[in-house]
Design a protein around this motif. Structure first.
Motif, PDB file in Angstrom:
ATOM      1  N   TYR A  68      -6.819  13.666  37.210  1.00 44.70           N
ATOM      2  CA  TYR A  68      -6.659  13.628  35.763  1.00 44.70           C
ATOM      3  C   TYR A  68      -7.760  14.417  35.072  1.00 44.70           C
ATOM      4  O   TYR A  68      -8.926  14.317  35.419  1.00 44.70           O
ATOM      5  CB  TYR A  68      -6.694  12.199  35.223  1.00 44.70           C
ATOM      6  N   TYR A  71      -7.451  11.696  29.409  1.00 44.74           N
ATOM      7  CA  TYR A  71      -6.823  10.386  29.271  1.00 44.74           C
ATOM      8  C   TYR A  71      -6.656  10.126  27.787  1.00 44.74           C
ATOM      9  O   TYR A  71      -7.592  10.314  27.010  1.00 44.74           O
ATOM     10  CB  TYR A  71      -7.686   9.288  29.899  1.00 44.74           C
ATOM     11  N   GLU A 104       0.464   2.754  32.332  1.00 42.11           N
ATOM     12  CA  GLU A 104       0.138   4.178  32.267  1.00 42.11           C
ATOM     13  C   GLU A 104       1.263   5.044  32.801  1.00 42.11           C
ATOM     14  O   GLU A 104       2.156   4.564  33.484  1.00 42.11           O
ATOM     15  CB  GLU A 104      -1.140   4.457  33.070  1.00 42.11           C
ATOM     16  N   TRP A 115      -2.571  15.122  32.567  1.00 42.92           N
ATOM     17  CA  TRP A 115      -2.909  14.181  31.500  1.00 42.92           C
ATOM     18  C   TRP A 115      -2.449  12.799  31.921  1.00 42.92           C
ATOM     19  O   TRP A 115      -1.363  12.641  32.465  1.00 42.92           O
ATOM     20  CB  TRP A 115      -2.181  14.537  30.218  1.00 42.92           C
ATOM     21  N   SER A 116      -3.260  11.788  31.625  1.00 45.65           N
ATOM     22  CA  SER A 116      -2.871  10.406  31.854  1.00 45.65           C
ATOM     23  C   SER A 116      -2.804   9.714  30.500  1.00 45.65           C
ATOM     24  O   SER A 116      -3.674   9.908  29.656  1.00 45.65           O
ATOM     25  CB  SER A 116      -3.905   9.724  32.740  1.00 45.65           C
TER      26      SER A 116
END
Length: 122
Positions: A68, A71, A104, A115-116
């Motif tokens: 990632y 976030y 998530e 991208w998280s």
């Protein structure tokens, strides 16, 4: 107030801005172009947080699906995921629940960055 601002580069920043806005529900805060129409600096936001971006080379190495880079805390992961999927975002991992109480999902942007999005708020 935010103190850390990720800076991203995209070969076609105009296209990236369009995709990030439609897929990830980001809003355009600023856009500065050079005389040639190339994006020199832009700011995209989501609920008080900002990322900065501009035109530049794509990453030389495609990150692994679990590597990632960003976030983003969102209120409704499933709704956000559905928006991203419907807009054509590459979904790396559909919504899931973590052992620390967050919901998530993970997506890849047009430049290949991972991208998280989740409900966890540090």
């Amino acid at each position: 107030m935010q103190s850390i601002y990720p800076v991203l580069r995209y070969p076609d920043a105009h296209a990236a801005i369009d995709r990030l806005r439609s897929a990830f529900d980001l809003t355009l805060h600023e856009l500065h172009e050079g005389p040639d129409g190339v994006v020199r600096h832009a700011q995209l936001g989501y609920r008080g947080g900002l990322v900065m971006l501009g035109t530049g080379p794509a990453p030389t190495v495609r990150p692994a699906d679990d590597d990632y880079r960003l976030y983003v805390a969102v209120d409704d992961v499933d709704r956000h995921h559905e928006r991203a999927r419907a807009a054509g975002a590459e979904i790396v991992r559909p919504p899931f629940d973590t052992d620390y109480g967050s919901r998530e999902y993970v997506a890849r942007d047009p430049a290949g960055l991972v991208w998280s999005f989740g409900t966890y708020r540090p």
